[in-house]
Write an enzyme that holds these catalytic residues in place. Structure first.
Site, PDB file in Angstrom:
ATOM      1  N   TYR A 143      -6.727   3.830   3.924  1.00 28.99           N
ATOM      2  CA  TYR A 143      -5.415   3.178   4.071  1.00 28.99           C
ATOM      3  C   TYR A 143      -5.578   1.769   4.636  1.00 28.99           C
ATOM      4  O   TYR A 143      -5.043   0.792   4.092  1.00 28.99           O
ATOM      5  CB  TYR A 143      -4.576   4.050   4.993  1.00 28.99           C
ATOM      6  CG  TYR A 143      -3.182   3.571   5.323  1.00 28.99           C
ATOM      7  CD1 TYR A 143      -2.152   3.670   4.393  1.00 28.99           C
ATOM      8  CD2 TYR A 143      -2.869   3.082   6.588  1.00 28.99           C
ATOM      9  CE1 TYR A 143      -0.854   3.277   4.708  1.00 28.99           C
ATOM     10  CE2 TYR A 143      -1.580   2.691   6.918  1.00 28.99           C
ATOM     11  CZ  TYR A 143      -0.575   2.785   5.975  1.00 28.99           C
ATOM     12  OH  TYR A 143       0.710   2.405   6.299  1.00 28.99           O
TER      13      TYR A 143
ATOM     14  N   GLN B 190       0.822  -1.201   0.000  1.00 30.27           N
ATOM     15  CA  GLN B 190       0.000   0.000   0.000  1.00 30.27           C
ATOM     16  C   GLN B 190       0.865   1.264   0.000  1.00 30.27           C
ATOM     17  O   GLN B 190       0.547   2.253  -0.649  1.00 30.27           O
ATOM     18  CB  GLN B 190      -0.932   0.001   1.222  1.00 30.27           C
ATOM     19  CG  GLN B 190      -1.640   1.310   1.501  1.00 30.27           C
ATOM     20  CD  GLN B 190      -2.479   1.798   0.341  1.00 30.27           C
ATOM     21  OE1 GLN B 190      -2.962   1.007  -0.465  1.00 30.27           O
ATOM     22  NE2 GLN B 190      -2.672   3.111   0.245  1.00 30.27           N
ATOM     23  N   GLU B 191       1.987   1.194   0.708  1.00 28.80           N
ATOM     24  CA  GLU B 191       2.873   2.360   0.804  1.00 28.80           C
ATOM     25  C   GLU B 191       3.636   2.613  -0.503  1.00 28.80           C
ATOM     26  O   GLU B 191       3.733   3.745  -0.966  1.00 28.80           O
ATOM     27  CB  GLU B 191       3.872   2.167   1.945  1.00 28.80           C
ATOM     28  CG  GLU B 191       3.257   2.182   3.338  1.00 28.80           C
ATOM     29  CD  GLU B 191       2.940   3.592   3.820  1.00 28.80           C
ATOM     30  OE1 GLU B 191       3.143   4.548   3.047  1.00 28.80           O
ATOM     31  OE2 GLU B 191       2.480   3.739   4.963  1.00 28.80           O
ATOM     32  N   SER B 192       4.198   1.555  -1.076  1.00 30.53           N
ATOM     33  CA  SER B 192       5.154   1.757  -2.165  1.00 30.53           C
ATOM     34  C   SER B 192       4.943   0.874  -3.389  1.00 30.53           C
ATOM     35  O   SER B 192       5.670   1.017  -4.382  1.00 30.53           O
ATOM     36  CB  SER B 192       6.573   1.502  -1.643  1.00 30.53           C
ATOM     37  OG  SER B 192       6.731   0.120  -1.313  1.00 30.53           O
TER      38      SER B 192
END
Length: 453
Positions: A434, A307-309
């Site tokens: 998120y 999800q972040e990168s």
């Protein structure tokens, strides 16, 4: 004795009083008491009962039946069946105390079986491969090959439609699971199937090539099936469902399994499945290593990183966060990380920071929700989580469940709320989105891992 304590005490002993009063006249309740356990008949499927992350039992029906057992103060034994006809025969033969298997309450089933109250509405849908021309109605199915689960409500629906469309034909299977039927459509061995909307909602993440063509039934209700001669137990279950609707437990369990399912996006899902094969193997050992060290599920850590990168070790945002876990310079320094674009250091820093947030989660937060609170704090900041908890209390919501907090957090961007909060404005909808995406990615990842094993 304080009135609040008296209420809690009555809440705890109420189920026991009912059992004592009913046991002499209800063989089911009497058997539950004598055995000290609730025997639940179910099926192995994403919507019912399965082994999830770390091989722990999970599933909507699992959580729901466990909650019923808790109200009865007994243990649970699960018996798994492959065929609908077998599970329905078993409950009538006295092999269990209830069927919790995502079955629809139909008129034909009600002739031979006792149902509890409905707890979820679904609709039967025709599901086909998204490549090619989709059927638009029943008439289009006359030229399609259809495979459905035997003795299912889908079979009842098709038989009813066959009265108006005599040439409508289909095949049934008692040997294949719903997922195996869906795989046949993916592989273009069969054109279409019929399944309930909730089943497709969860399974489309695993089979993104499939799509709903059209609904083929009206809304129907899912319900548990109870043994014969279970009049008092049926009443107990009905009263219990009323209670868990009032105290939001039913909504909490529904949110746990369906709350993030609607974010499905065909392209993003397709890319994620490809990257599980192409990118994850480079980092899997590091995810496992640091997840174990900092006591978080490695699949959760991997899903958070995606999800972040997108599992891009050199990722950078316009705000300056970098690496697999997209750490800020401040966070990296606090976690002892010197090079954020180094995959091992980034994963270690992310795991350590998540563990740090987990330790800060207040003790009153429900165990099942602690990791979501920690991830929300990871995303929006711990101070804003404190504000959200305060606002939840003011609005009569629970500051201890993610079910309520996911409703409260978006309010932090509204002036009429944030102007009276200590830490002010926050983009409160961001941590909700998120976490929904992380839960989504983790669920798909676990399914792929289980399927491959």
């Amino acid at each position: 004795m304080p009135p609040k304590f008296i209420k809690i005490l009555l809440f705890l002993i109420f189920p026991a009083l009912i059992l004592i009063g009913c046991s002499e006249s209800d063989p089911v309740i009497n058997d539950i008491r004598s055995q000290g356990k609730l025997i639940v008949l179910t099926r192995n499927a994403p919507t019912t009962y399965y082994l999830g992350a770390d091989d722990a039992p999970a599933g909507f029906e699992y959580d729901l039946s466990m909650a019923l057992a808790d109200s009865l103060n007994v243990e649970v034994e699960y018996k798994i069946y492959d065929k609908i006809e077998d599970i329905l025969a078993a409950i009538n033969n006295g092999e269990g105390h209830l069927v919790a298997a995502g079955l629809t309450h139909t008129d034909s089933r009600a002739v031979n079986h006792i149902f509890g109250p409905s707890y979820k509405s679904v609709q039967q849908q025709v599901v086909c491969h998204r490549a090619g021309r989709l059927p638009k109605g029943t008439e289009d199915l006359l030229t399609r090959s259809i495979l459905i689960i035997a003795e299912s409500s889908y079979q009842e629906t098709l038989k009813e439609l066959q009265k108006d469309y005599p040439k409508l034909n289909w095949e049934t299977t008692s040997e294949l699971s719903t997922e195996q039927v869906l795989e046949k459509i993916v592989n273009k061995e069969v054109d279409c199937t019929v399944i309930d909307s909730n089943i497709f909602t969860l399974n489309r993440r695993y089979f993104p090539a499939l799509i709903t063509a059209f609904p083929i039934s009206e809304q129907q209700n899912l319900a548990w099936v109870l043994p014969p001669d279970a009049e008092f137990f049926q009443q107990y279950v009905s009263d219990w469902f009323v209670k868990i609707e009032k105290n939001s437990l039913l909504s909490i369990i529904k949110e746990r399994y369906y709350g993030y399912a609607d974010i499905f996006d065909y392209y993003n899902n397709h890319v994620f499945l490809k990257r599980i094969k192409s990118r994850l193997p480079k980092y899997e050992s590091a995810f496992r290593q640091y997840a174990e060290q900092y006591q978080v599920p490695w699949t959760l850590l991997a899903a958070q990183s995606y999800q972040e990168s997108g599992w891009n070790a050199k990722a950078r945002s316009h705000t300056g966060v970098r690496g697999l876990m997209m750490l800020t310079q401040t966070t990296a320094k606090a976690m002892g990380i010197k090079k954020r674009i180094d995959p091992l250091q980034s994963i270690k820093g992310g795991a350590k920071y998540l563990n740090y947030m987990l330790k800060r989660v207040p003790e009153d937060v429900a165990d099942a929700d602690r990791v979501w609170f920690a991830l929300a704090a990871y995303n929006v900041g711990f101070a804003h989580m404190l504000d959200a908890r305060k606002l939840a209390r003011e609005l009569g919501k629970s500051p201890s469940t993610w079910h309520d907090m996911r409703e409260i957090l978006p309010l932090l961007s509204q002036k009429k709320y944030y102007k009276n909060l200590k830490y002010g404005y926050a983009r409160g909808s961001e941590p909700v989105k998120y976490i929904d995406r992380i839960r989504y990615y983790q669920d798909v990842l676990v399914h792929v891992l289980v399927s491959n094993s």
